[in-house]
Scaffold this active site. Structure first.
Site, PDB file in Angstrom:
ATOM      1  N   PHE A 170      -9.708  -5.641  25.624  1.00 27.85           N
ATOM      2  CA  PHE A 170      -9.294  -4.467  24.783  1.00 27.85           C
ATOM      3  C   PHE A 170      -9.640  -3.274  25.816  1.00 27.85           C
ATOM      4  O   PHE A 170     -10.664  -3.351  26.638  1.00 27.85           O
ATOM      5  CB  PHE A 170      -9.739  -4.438  23.352  1.00 27.85           C
ATOM      6  CG  PHE A 170     -11.435  -4.262  23.139  1.00 27.85           C
ATOM      7  CD1 PHE A 170     -11.984  -2.941  23.073  1.00 27.85           C
ATOM      8  CD2 PHE A 170     -11.955  -5.437  22.954  1.00 27.85           C
ATOM      9  CE1 PHE A 170     -13.545  -2.940  23.183  1.00 27.85           C
ATOM     10  CE2 PHE A 170     -13.540  -5.466  22.951  1.00 27.85           C
ATOM     11  CZ  PHE A 170     -14.180  -4.120  22.820  1.00 27.85           C
ATOM     12  N   THR A 171      -9.054  -2.275  25.545  1.00 29.43           N
ATOM     13  CA  THR A 171      -9.346  -0.964  26.194  1.00 29.43           C
ATOM     14  C   THR A 171      -9.655   0.019  25.151  1.00 29.43           C
ATOM     15  O   THR A 171      -9.189  -0.096  23.785  1.00 29.43           O
ATOM     16  CB  THR A 171      -8.037  -0.275  26.887  1.00 29.43           C
ATOM     17  OG1 THR A 171      -6.943  -0.114  25.725  1.00 29.43           O
ATOM     18  CG2 THR A 171      -7.467  -1.376  28.035  1.00 29.43           C
ATOM     19  N   THR A 185      -6.708   1.034  22.022  1.00 31.04           N
ATOM     20  CA  THR A 185      -5.268   1.068  22.188  1.00 31.04           C
ATOM     21  C   THR A 185      -4.749  -0.087  22.390  1.00 31.04           C
ATOM     22  O   THR A 185      -3.364  -0.511  21.966  1.00 31.04           O
ATOM     23  CB  THR A 185      -4.653   2.165  23.244  1.00 31.04           C
ATOM     24  OG1 THR A 185      -5.466   1.809  24.343  1.00 31.04           O
ATOM     25  CG2 THR A 185      -5.373   3.752  22.716  1.00 31.04           C
ATOM     26  N   HIS A 186      -5.183  -0.948  23.126  1.00 30.31           N
ATOM     27  CA  HIS A 186      -4.568  -2.431  23.404  1.00 30.31           C
ATOM     28  C   HIS A 186      -5.653  -3.487  23.241  1.00 30.31           C
ATOM     29  O   HIS A 186      -6.909  -3.425  23.599  1.00 30.31           O
ATOM     30  CB  HIS A 186      -4.416  -2.421  25.057  1.00 30.31           C
ATOM     31  CG  HIS A 186      -3.154  -1.317  25.197  1.00 30.31           C
ATOM     32  ND1 HIS A 186      -3.405   0.008  25.266  1.00 30.31           N
ATOM     33  CD2 HIS A 186      -1.953  -1.564  25.844  1.00 30.31           C
ATOM     34  CE1 HIS A 186      -2.282   0.413  25.856  1.00 30.31           C
ATOM     35  NE2 HIS A 186      -1.461  -0.389  25.975  1.00 30.31           N
ATOM     36  N   ASN A 187      -5.456  -4.433  22.648  1.00 30.75           N
ATOM     37  CA  ASN A 187      -6.168  -5.586  22.190  1.00 30.75           C
ATOM     38  C   ASN A 187      -5.365  -6.883  22.075  1.00 30.75           C
ATOM     39  O   ASN A 187      -4.447  -7.058  21.540  1.00 30.75           O
ATOM     40  CB  ASN A 187      -6.929  -5.430  20.823  1.00 30.75           C
ATOM     41  CG  ASN A 187      -8.039  -6.406  20.678  1.00 30.75           C
ATOM     42  OD1 ASN A 187      -8.344  -7.366  21.477  1.00 30.75           O
ATOM     43  ND2 ASN A 187      -8.422  -6.398  19.035  1.00 30.75           N
TER      44      ASN A 187
END
Length: 348
Positions: free
Chosen positions: A105-106, A92-94
């Site tokens: 990242f997540t 979702t996040h990078n």
């Protein structure tokens, strides 16, 4: 944006009403009409200030496995590595950050998947030099709430919206098929119309009151954190996000972690594992209009807690930012493509 826009944004980040006419409720609380709120919301969406309005669910409480991952990649091919990472539906996040570990990242995977095996496969596909899985060992706080008015002091305190105790509470409950149906619906972006929940409820065979009852139950059981607006941080003026990572003495981690999580300007606070080359065990995320503003908050945390061994990691490039989608078959498709020898189970 004027003052009313900013007050509206502050309010809907904290809680968006689960009501038949939510914009009417927001208008009454802010002293304007429903039509005025709808017009402003439409403008904020069109101007890419508001990313979406949807329910925010707790990944771990729903049985999904998740982690922050730090990766060291050859700077010459960081863009290609980011593209590989972004292809996984649970990322979702990078971000690229100013550190030897330059990609952070997540990632989340369904209960039937092997998170470490997936991360190992991404490590191989990205041709990373080193990959560290930074599991959440304890959740002290999660909940982004950007102060649009600029009036919140660096050392302001507030009760965490969601923390370890809420996650633990969810263990006493299960998610049934009706819950999953409502989760699939509520994770979608809400339309900016007078009765935004009406069509959604009808599509899944419920009336609005039934939809709200299930949503409130999911919240009470600890599965849903809140219904809220998510902003485009940079467009909203928050151009810096500083990840303060702290080397806290092990005997003080719980006490100090809870203290750090009580800062209103901290959106995320976790205890994470250490490694031989990584002594930092508490992570705090701070968003600011500048790096200097973030540093003011981190320095306030250091003064209050007495912890001085920390570093600040700032994102220098955003490669991906999106909401996690639950109960889809996208995870199975990724594993079938990139991990064909692994046993995959259909998403339910």
């Amino acid at each position: 944006m004027d003052d009313l826009d900013k007050r509206l944004l502050n309010q809907i980040q904290s809680e968006f009403p689960l009501a038949t006419r939510p914009f009417d409720e927001l208008g009454r609380s802010l002293g304007v009409s429903e039509a005025e709120i709808i017009t402003r919301m439409q403008a904020l969406k069109a101007g890419r200030i508001v990313r979406q309005v949807s329910a925010i669910f707790d990944t771990r409480s729903l049985g999904y496995k998740s982690s922050l991952v730090a990766m060291r990649v050859d700077p010459a091919r960081i863009g290609e590595a980011a593209r590989v990472i972004n292809e996984h539906p649970g990322v979702t996040h990078n971000y690229e950050r100013n550190h030897e570990y330059n990609l952070w990242f997540t990632i989340a995977v369904p209960p039937t998947s092997d998170l470490e095996a997936v991360v190992q496969r991404i490590h191989e596909l990205a041709a990373a030099e080193v990959t560290r899985v930074m599991y959440t060992l304890r959740l002290f706080k999660i909940g982004v709430n950007l102060d649009m008015t600029g009036k919140r002091p660096a050392d302001a305190l507030a009760a965490p919206e969601y923390r370890e105790q809420d996650r633990v509470r969810a263990r006493d409950f299960t998610v049934d098929e009706r819950d999953k149906t409502v989760i699939r619906a509520l994770q979608e972006d809400l339309p900016i119309v007078a009765r935004p929940f009406q069509t959604m409820a009808e599509r899944i065979g419920l009336d609005e009151d039934q939809l709200f009852d299930v949503a409130r139950s999911l919240q009470e059981r600890g599965f849903m954190r809140r219904m809220a607006a998510i902003l485009y941080h940079r467009r909203a003026g928050f151009r810096a996000n500083g990840m303060g990572v702290w080397a806290v003495p092990e005997e003080d981690v719980i006490r100090i972690g809870e203290q750090m999580g009580s800062f209103a300007n901290v959106s995320h606070c976790y205890r994470r594992p250490t490694y031989p080359d990584w002594p930092y065990n508490v992570f705090t995320m701070v968003h600011g209009q500048s790096a200097e503003q973030c540093e003011e908050v981190l320095q306030a945390i250091a003064r209050t807690t007495g912890v001085t061994e920390y570093i600040s990691l700032y994102s220098t490039r955003e490669y991906k930012k999106t909401r996690l989608l639950f109960y889809t078959d996208a995870y199975q498709k990724w594993e079938a493509k990139y991990m064909p020898q692994a046993e995959t189970v259909p998403a339910t």
